[in-house]
Scaffold this motif. Structure first.
Motif, PDB file in Angstrom:
ATOM      1  N   GLU A   1      57.382  50.803  53.485  1.00 22.77           N
ATOM      2  CA  GLU A   1      58.587  51.259  52.768  1.00 22.77           C
ATOM      3  C   GLU A   1      59.356  52.368  53.485  1.00 22.77           C
ATOM      4  O   GLU A   1      60.587  52.299  53.577  1.00 22.77           O
ATOM      5  N   PRO A   2      58.709  53.413  54.027  1.00 23.65           N
ATOM      6  CA  PRO A   2      59.480  54.431  54.760  1.00 23.65           C
ATOM      7  C   PRO A   2      60.245  53.842  55.941  1.00 23.65           C
ATOM      8  O   PRO A   2      61.382  54.245  56.216  1.00 23.65           O
ATOM      9  N   PHE A   3      59.647  52.882  56.630  1.00 23.89           N
ATOM     10  CA  PHE A   3      60.306  52.248  57.766  1.00 23.89           C
ATOM     11  C   PHE A   3      61.516  51.435  57.292  1.00 23.89           C
ATOM     12  O   PHE A   3      62.581  51.471  57.927  1.00 23.89           O
ATOM     13  N   TRP A   4      61.364  50.707  56.179  1.00 17.40           N
ATOM     14  CA  TRP A   4      62.452  49.878  55.659  1.00 17.40           C
ATOM     15  C   TRP A   4      63.643  50.730  55.252  1.00 17.40           C
ATOM     16  O   TRP A   4      64.791  50.411  55.574  1.00 17.40           O
ATOM     17  N   VAL A   5      63.397  51.813  54.512  1.00 18.34           N
ATOM     18  CA  VAL A   5      64.490  52.672  54.044  1.00 18.34           C
ATOM     19  C   VAL A   5      65.204  53.326  55.219  1.00 18.34           C
ATOM     20  O   VAL A   5      66.439  53.413  55.255  1.00 18.34           O
ATOM     21  N   LEU A   6      64.444  53.779  56.203  1.00 18.72           N
ATOM     22  CA  LEU A   6      65.046  54.395  57.388  1.00 18.72           C
ATOM     23  C   LEU A   6      65.938  53.393  58.120  1.00 18.72           C
ATOM     24  O   LEU A   6      67.054  53.729  58.554  1.00 18.72           O
TER      25      LEU A   6
END
Length: 529
Positions: free
Chosen positions: A137-142
């Motif tokens: 999720e952190p990678f997707w949002v970034l």
């Protein structure tokens, strides 16, 4: 980033996402058509309704609120605190997996093991797959905040293709494995998706390209949770906004997947009927998924970046307000025309489409009426997606909290309507309840938009008014194609079917020509963006 640049990148993100959804749907429909010939309707019903509902509920409740809160505002922020907040989706996902897994295993009706083997393993696998996906999720949002279009296209394409290949292979070689087939395919799919994002950022961070773009995260280690001395662990403004969106997300999930919850918890349809309903539902939602959803997701980012949340139109930069109003008007016109086209032509071609796709199993019984109703529902979905996209991007925290009460009332009314309408009209009742639900949500969003622009000269809701010539042609097309269905479809041979298809093609061509002649502003927007 200038508003015009944001618009260009957002449009590319929406179009790429739309093409990606086309790939998803084509592969999914091909997979369903293939598995219908090897597996039972009951097995497909359990996979596509019950287990998929478990997975989507966990993922939605654990991340949807975080996505909305962390994608609001500018990409220039304290990303360390935002990433810390996003990692909270993982323990939240574990919590929901345990709670909902126990419900799915012990409180719901367990399928007959002789018809649907390995149900318990399926519940564990789909719950675990939700947790694995939340790790990315952190990678997707970034990536989404910085409009990394190519990354999303490649990652999700590889994920879906790998899932389809494994499913087809196992269905052919080991059809008796039952839910093991779909469990392994689901775990592979989410693993490939997360690994694509991780590998990309491992290679991207620290590279000359990242330095050239002044990317806010310099090292891979910065993508892990970290504590900065003398500072809070998360941005509390984002955290409070996340909590507001979480309360709303819980209700929105009930409204979005309401019919599946009714089927799962109230047993109004058996597993075989659930399988048929899901196949017809997926076919009916084709356009909604591969066009409307990418537009909603991408232009939510656009409106959130161009306009500031919580401020009135007169307190914003007027050039940005004018651009946002123009884009909103054209988006409404675009999705309205697509929705009207589906509604008009979907009525007369539902039975033919189901007969070609799944044979008499789908084209007989309630299947055609279900798909006809869904064609009308697509029109509601089209308008609601864009109006809510703008509304949610601009609402302040207090407005989001107030809307939660509206959603609470809607959830209760929707569930009651679904239950009673299903008893009276069968699976068609689900679609009728959804139409009512979407109509109320559209009324709320359009009221918000009207109020937002009331002190300006902009009237974006004019996009909901197509030209009179086009409306007249749609009416004539509906009459002609309905008459053609009665005369030529669908049990009179392929010559009659071809005449029916040709009638629809001519009416559609006339509608498109009229659209090009009367909606010139919209055509220019689509071509330029």
């Amino acid at each position: 980033m200038a508003a015009q640049d944001v618009l260009g990148q957002t449009a590319r993100l929406a179009s790429s996402s739309a093409l990606l959804q086309v790939l998803f749907r084509v592969l999914t429909f091909g997979l369903n058509a293939f598995t219908l010939r090897y597996l039972s309707r009951e097995l497909l019903g359990v996979v596509n309704v019950r287990l998929t509902l478990l997975y989507s509920t966990i993922v939605f409740l654990a991340r949807e609120a975080f996505r909305r809160a962390c994608l609001s505002g500018s990409a220039k922020r304290n990303w360390t605190k935002t990433i810390n907040l996003l990692w909270l989706t993982v323990p939240l996902g574990v919590f929901w997996s345990l709670i909902l897994g126990l419900v799915w295993l012990h409180l719901l009706e367990v399928p007959d093991p002789s018809v649907v083997p390995h149900y318990q393993a399926g519940v564990v696998a789909f719950g675990l797959s939700a947790i694995i996906e939340l790790l990315g999720e952190p990678f997707w949002v970034l990536a989404q905040a910085h409009l990394f279009v190519r990354l999303k296209v490649i990652a999700e394409s590889l994920s879906v293709v790998s899932k389809c290949i494994l499913t087809v292979t196992l269905v052919i070689i080991y059809p008796h494995w039952g839910l093991y087939i779909f469990s392994l395919a689901q775990l592979l799919s989410v693993s490939v998706l997360v690994m694509c994002y991780v590998i990309y950022f491992v290679m991207f961070l620290g590279s000359p390209e990242a330095t050239k773009k002044s990317f806010p995260v310099a090292r891979v280690k910065a993508l892990l949770p970290s504590y900065v001395e003398d500072e809070t662990f998360v941005n509390w403004k984002e955290a409070r906004l996340t909590w507001s969106f979480f309360k709303q997300s819980f209700l929105k999930q009930i409204l979005t997947e309401g019919e599946r919850y009714v089927m799962t918890f109230l047993n109004v349809l058996n597993f075989g009927d659930q399988g048929v309903y899901d196949i017809v539902n997926n076919l009916g939602s084709l356009v909604a998924r591969f066009i409307f959803l990418p537009i909603e997701e991408s232009f939510y980012v656009f409106f959130a970046k161009v306009l500031e949340r919580g401020k009135t139109a007169k307190d914003q930069k007027q050039d940005d307000v004018a651009m946002a109003a123009n884009v909103l008007e054209l988006l409404l016109k675009l999705v309205l025309l697509i929705g009207l086209t589906i509604t008009v032509f979907g009525y007369a071609y539902s039975q033919l489409a189901l007969d070609i796709y799944g044979g008499s199993m789908l084209s007989s019984g309630t299947g055609p009426n279900l798909l006809r109703c869904y064609a009308l529902y697509v029109l509601f979905l089209a308008v609601n997606g864009v109006t809510e996209c703008f509304t949610f991007a601009l609402m302040c925290k207090e407005e989001v909290d107030r809307y939660n009460f509206v959603m609470l009332a809607l959830s209760f009314i929707f569930l009651c309507l679904s239950y009673f309408l299903t008893h009276w009209y069968g699976s068609v009742g689900f679609i009728l309840a959804n139409c009512f639900n979407m109509g109320i949500r559209i009324a709320h969003s359009t009221h918000y938009i009207h109020h937002y622009f009331r002190d300006s000269t902009h009237r974006p809701l004019a996009g909901l008014l197509p030209s009179p010539a086009l409306l007249l042609l749609y009416t004539l097309s509906a009459v002609l194609t309905a008459a053609s269905e009665v005369l030529f479809c669908c049990d009179k041979g392929w010559i009659s079917r071809l005449i029916h298809i040709s009638t629809g093609a001519l009416c559609l061509a006339a509608s498109l020509v009229t659209m090009f002649c009367t909606e010139t502003k919209l055509i220019h927007f689509v071509r330029s963006q």
